[in-house]
Design a protein around this motif. Structure first.
Motif, PDB file in Angstrom:
ATOM      1  N   LEU A 228      12.031  15.857  -1.244  1.00 31.86           N
ATOM      2  CA  LEU A 228      11.379  15.211  -2.383  1.00 31.86           C
ATOM      3  C   LEU A 228       9.867  15.436  -2.369  1.00 31.86           C
ATOM      4  N   PRO A 229       9.255  15.471  -3.558  1.00 33.82           N
ATOM      5  CA  PRO A 229       7.790  15.515  -3.607  1.00 33.82           C
ATOM      6  C   PRO A 229       7.222  14.157  -3.153  1.00 33.82           C
ATOM      7  N   PRO A 230       5.979  14.135  -2.708  1.00 36.39           N
ATOM      8  CA  PRO A 230       5.394  12.902  -2.143  1.00 36.39           C
ATOM      9  C   PRO A 230       5.469  11.685  -3.070  1.00 36.39           C
ATOM     10  N   GLU A 231       5.271  11.878  -4.384  1.00 40.18           N
ATOM     11  CA  GLU A 231       5.312  10.723  -5.289  1.00 40.18           C
ATOM     12  C   GLU A 231       6.721  10.130  -5.370  1.00 40.18           C
ATOM     13  N   ARG A 232       7.736  10.960  -5.244  1.00 43.05           N
ATOM     14  CA  ARG A 232       9.111  10.450  -5.239  1.00 43.05           C
ATOM     15  C   ARG A 232       9.422   9.727  -3.933  1.00 43.05           C
ATOM     16  N   VAL A 233       8.869  10.210  -2.830  1.00 39.33           N
ATOM     17  CA  VAL A 233       9.056   9.523  -1.552  1.00 39.33           C
ATOM     18  C   VAL A 233       8.446   8.128  -1.635  1.00 39.33           C
ATOM     19  N   ALA A 234       7.297   8.019  -2.297  1.00 34.55           N
ATOM     20  CA  ALA A 234       6.661   6.709  -2.477  1.00 34.55           C
ATOM     21  C   ALA A 234       7.550   5.785  -3.301  1.00 34.55           C
ATOM     22  N   GLU A 235       8.211   6.323  -4.319  1.00 34.33           N
ATOM     23  CA  GLU A 235       9.140   5.517  -5.121  1.00 34.33           C
ATOM     24  C   GLU A 235      10.303   5.017  -4.275  1.00 34.33           C
ATOM     25  N   VAL A 236      10.831   5.886  -3.443  1.00 35.70           N
ATOM     26  CA  VAL A 236      11.945   5.496  -2.565  1.00 35.70           C
ATOM     27  C   VAL A 236      11.487   4.404  -1.604  1.00 35.70           C
TER      28      VAL A 236
END
Length: 87
Positions: free
Chosen positions: A28-36
């Motif tokens: 995942l891109p970093p912004e998606r990891v933050a969402e998770v």
């Protein structure tokens, strides 16, 4: 994947699931990891809140309307309240 002989039969599938989840997170891109991460935090807080509400006893002190005595001969039968239209 090598399994640890000290793991119980339940731990091995969980370890495999964690490995799969970590692999997916790496993709995942970093912004998606933050969402998770935010979602996991939400789930944790909801679990704490749910556990706290179950463990403590809350008084169910509902308001009560006091009325006079019911009329003599009051019938609460459905037929008397709504009529019997052949049903």
């Amino acid at each position: 994947m090598r399994t640890d002989p000290t793991q119980t039969p339940i731990q091995a599938p969980i370890q495999a699931q964690l490995r799969t989840l970590i692999d997916k997170l790496h993709d995942l891109p970093p912004e998606r990891v933050a969402e998770v991460e935010d979602f996991v935090d939400f789930l944790r807080s909801r679990a704490r809140t749910k556990g706290a509400s179950v463990s403590r006893h809350v008084s169910l002190d509902f308001p009560v309307d006091h009325v006079n005595q019911w009329p003599e001969g009051l019938s609460l039968r459905r037929e008397d309240m709504y009529g019997d239209d052949g049903r």
